[in-house]
Write an enzyme that holds these catalytic residues in place. Structure first.
Site, mmCIF file in Angstrom:
data_model
loop_
_atom_site.group_PDB
_atom_site.id
_atom_site.type_symbol
_atom_site.label_atom_id
_atom_site.label_comp_id
_atom_site.label_asym_id
_atom_site.label_seq_id
_atom_site.Cartn_x
_atom_site.Cartn_y
_atom_site.Cartn_z
ATOM 1 N N ASP A 33 59.316 45.879 29.726
ATOM 2 C CA ASP A 33 59.075 45.739 31.160
ATOM 3 C C ASP A 33 59.738 46.919 31.868
ATOM 4 O OD1 ASP A 33 58.992 45.028 33.853
ATOM 5 O OD2 ASP A 33 59.246 42.894 33.414
ATOM 6 N N TYR A 65 51.860 48.771 48.437
ATOM 7 C CA TYR A 65 51.397 49.667 47.365
ATOM 8 C C TYR A 65 51.467 51.125 47.830
ATOM 9 C CZ TYR A 65 48.243 51.579 43.778
ATOM 10 O OH TYR A 65 47.682 52.321 42.759
ATOM 11 N N ALA A 120 53.320 52.474 50.120
ATOM 12 C CA ALA A 120 54.717 52.925 50.249
ATOM 13 C C ALA A 120 55.302 53.243 48.877
ATOM 14 C CB ALA A 120 55.549 51.863 50.957
HETATM 15 P P1 NDP Z 1 45.623 48.171 34.915
HETATM 16 O O1 NDP Z 1 45.965 46.969 35.718
HETATM 17 O O2 NDP Z 1 44.295 48.307 34.314
HETATM 18 O O3 NDP Z 1 46.740 48.370 33.746
HETATM 19 C C1 NDP Z 1 48.087 48.317 34.113
HETATM 20 C C2 NDP Z 1 48.938 48.680 32.918
HETATM 21 O O4 NDP Z 1 50.321 48.675 33.324
HETATM 22 C C3 NDP Z 1 48.833 47.698 31.775
HETATM 23 O O5 NDP Z 1 49.007 48.406 30.568
HETATM 24 C C4 NDP Z 1 50.009 46.761 32.018
HETATM 25 O O6 NDP Z 1 50.483 46.100 30.833
HETATM 26 C C5 NDP Z 1 51.039 47.759 32.503
HETATM 27 N N1 NDP Z 1 52.121 47.165 33.291
HETATM 28 C C6 NDP Z 1 52.039 46.465 34.443
HETATM 29 N N2 NDP Z 1 53.256 46.048 34.831
HETATM 30 C C7 NDP Z 1 54.135 46.499 33.897
HETATM 31 C C8 NDP Z 1 55.528 46.385 33.715
HETATM 32 N N3 NDP Z 1 56.309 45.694 34.584
HETATM 33 N N4 NDP Z 1 56.098 46.956 32.633
HETATM 34 C C9 NDP Z 1 55.331 47.633 31.730
HETATM 35 N N5 NDP Z 1 54.001 47.780 31.842
HETATM 36 C C10 NDP Z 1 53.412 47.214 32.915
HETATM 37 O O7 NDP Z 1 45.929 49.412 35.897
HETATM 38 P P2 NDP Z 1 45.211 50.850 36.014
HETATM 39 O O8 NDP Z 1 44.978 51.397 34.687
HETATM 40 O O9 NDP Z 1 44.120 50.739 36.972
HETATM 41 O O10 NDP Z 1 46.393 51.670 36.756
HETATM 42 C C11 NDP Z 1 47.279 52.520 36.051
HETATM 43 C C12 NDP Z 1 48.055 53.333 37.077
HETATM 44 O O11 NDP Z 1 47.141 54.068 37.898
HETATM 45 C C13 NDP Z 1 48.898 52.483 38.029
HETATM 46 O O12 NDP Z 1 50.108 53.142 38.323
HETATM 47 C C14 NDP Z 1 48.028 52.419 39.272
HETATM 48 O O13 NDP Z 1 48.789 52.179 40.431
HETATM 49 C C15 NDP Z 1 47.410 53.794 39.257
HETATM 50 N N6 NDP Z 1 46.179 53.897 40.037
HETATM 51 C C16 NDP Z 1 45.073 53.155 39.701
HETATM 52 C C17 NDP Z 1 43.920 53.274 40.445
HETATM 53 C C18 NDP Z 1 42.658 52.511 40.124
HETATM 54 O O14 NDP Z 1 41.691 52.595 40.918
HETATM 55 N N7 NDP Z 1 42.578 51.799 39.031
HETATM 56 C C19 NDP Z 1 43.859 54.158 41.624
HETATM 57 C C20 NDP Z 1 45.065 54.886 41.875
HETATM 58 C C21 NDP Z 1 46.175 54.745 41.101
HETATM 59 P P3 NDP Z 1 49.829 44.676 30.345
HETATM 60 O O15 NDP Z 1 48.518 45.019 29.710
HETATM 61 O O16 NDP Z 1 50.816 44.128 29.368
HETATM 62 O O17 NDP Z 1 49.670 43.837 31.568
#
Ligand code: NDP
Length: 254
Positions: A70, A162, A164
């Site tokens: 995490d 988000y 911020a």
């Molecule tokens: P997803 O929700 O598809 O995937 C999120 C990933 O982050 C998963 O692997 C999840 O693990 C992991 N995760 C979430 N919380 C934690 C935590 N506390 N500790 C460790 N791992 C964690 O997200 P996206 O792929 O869409 O987004 C990836 C990044 O890109 C993020 O930072 C997001 O803010 C950014 N982003 C995304 C956009 C979009 O349109 N999709 C646009 C702009 C930015 P698990 O599978 O175990 O839940």
């Protein structure tokens, strides 16, 4: 014999990467892109063990390791980094990708909607950078790439928390780039637009046509298109780039 000029070597083969949140979406595409370039890639996830295992089973022959960590837990981040360094000796590239959204109008945001978003999206970046940077400093080399968002600069209804957290990533990226430049560690961010992943599903369902009509390229992005930018910033081809926020958003921010 081919007439085309020799392609420059990205210099990634044999190096090591650590990617947070690599089990799904953008993070998974980054893991696969870097590992396909010959890197040894460790990724973290928080709960979705099935998805994490799939990343490995779908990519036989690539050096990919999953760890349940995490990002909000600084002790766990430190232990994760120490375990990776013990196994592969160096971390050449750190990608802070893990992130969450908890969108709602400001008066409706619960305390937990603030703490979960800030603790994951920005505290998590601090946690992993604090753990990795001493190792990079001792080697006098390294790349840190933080995944920001178009939301950091383009106002979005229901996204105060988000936005911020992602604005904080942009500021953090520039400050850390200055702090680490003398040690030859380059720090950049990639700011995706709307990318087709589970995270953006609700917003695409709610306001799809309105969003795509405002994107210059009139379509959503794919996780692989973000992974390509991360690959570039990780590579020798980006050796004179630091402190930058690279928009990969199809022109959405304009
Ligand atoms: P997803 O929700 O598809 O995937 C999120 C990933 O982050 C998963 O692997 C999840 O693990 C992991 N995760 C979430 N919380 C934690 C935590 N506390 N500790 C460790 N791992 C964690 O997200 P996206 O792929 O869409 O987004 C990836 C990044 O890109 C993020 O930072 C997001 O803010 C950014 N982003 C995304 C956009 C979009 O349109 N999709 C646009 C702009 C930015 P698990 O599978 O175990 O839940």
């Amino acid at each position: 014999m081919s007439d085309s000029p020799a392609q420059p070597d990205p210099g990634l083969a044999g190096k090591n990467a650590l990617v947070t949140g690599g089990s799904r979406g953008i993070g998974r595409a980054i893991v696969e892109r870097l590992a396909s370039s010959g890197m040894d890639v460790t990724f973290t996830y928080v709960s979705n063990e099935e998805a994490a295992n799939e990343v490995i089973s779908d990519n036989p022959g690539l050096k990919i390791t999953a760890m349940k960590v995490d990002v909000r837990d600084s002790g766990a981040a430190r232990a994760c980094v120490e375990a990776v360094v013990e196994r592969v000796e160096t971390i050449d590239v750190l990608v802070n990708n893990a992130g969450v959204i908890r969108d709602n109008l400001l008066p409706m945001l619960e305390d937990d909607d603030l703490s979960t978003v800030f603790d994951t999206n920005i505290q998590g970046v601090f946690n992993f950078c604090r753990a990795v940077v001493p190792f990079m400093m001792s080697k006098r080399t390294g790349r840190i790439i933080n995944i920001s968002s178009v939301s950091a600069e383009k106002g979005g209804r229901g996204q105060t928390n988000y936005a911020a957290s992602k604005g904080a990533i942009n500021s953090f990226t520039k400050a850390l780039a200055v702090e680490l430049g003398r040690r030859k560690i380059l720090v950049n961010a990639v700011a995706p637009g709307v990318i087709e992943t589970e995270m953006s599903q609700d917003v695409r369902d709610l306001a799809g046509d309105e969003i795509t009509s405002n994107i210059v390229l009139k379509r959503y992005g794919q996780p692989s298109e973000i992974a390509n930018a991360v690959w570039f910033l990780s590579s020798d081809l980006a050796s004179y780039i630091t402190g930058q926020i690279l928009s990969v958003d199809g022109g959405f921010k304009m």
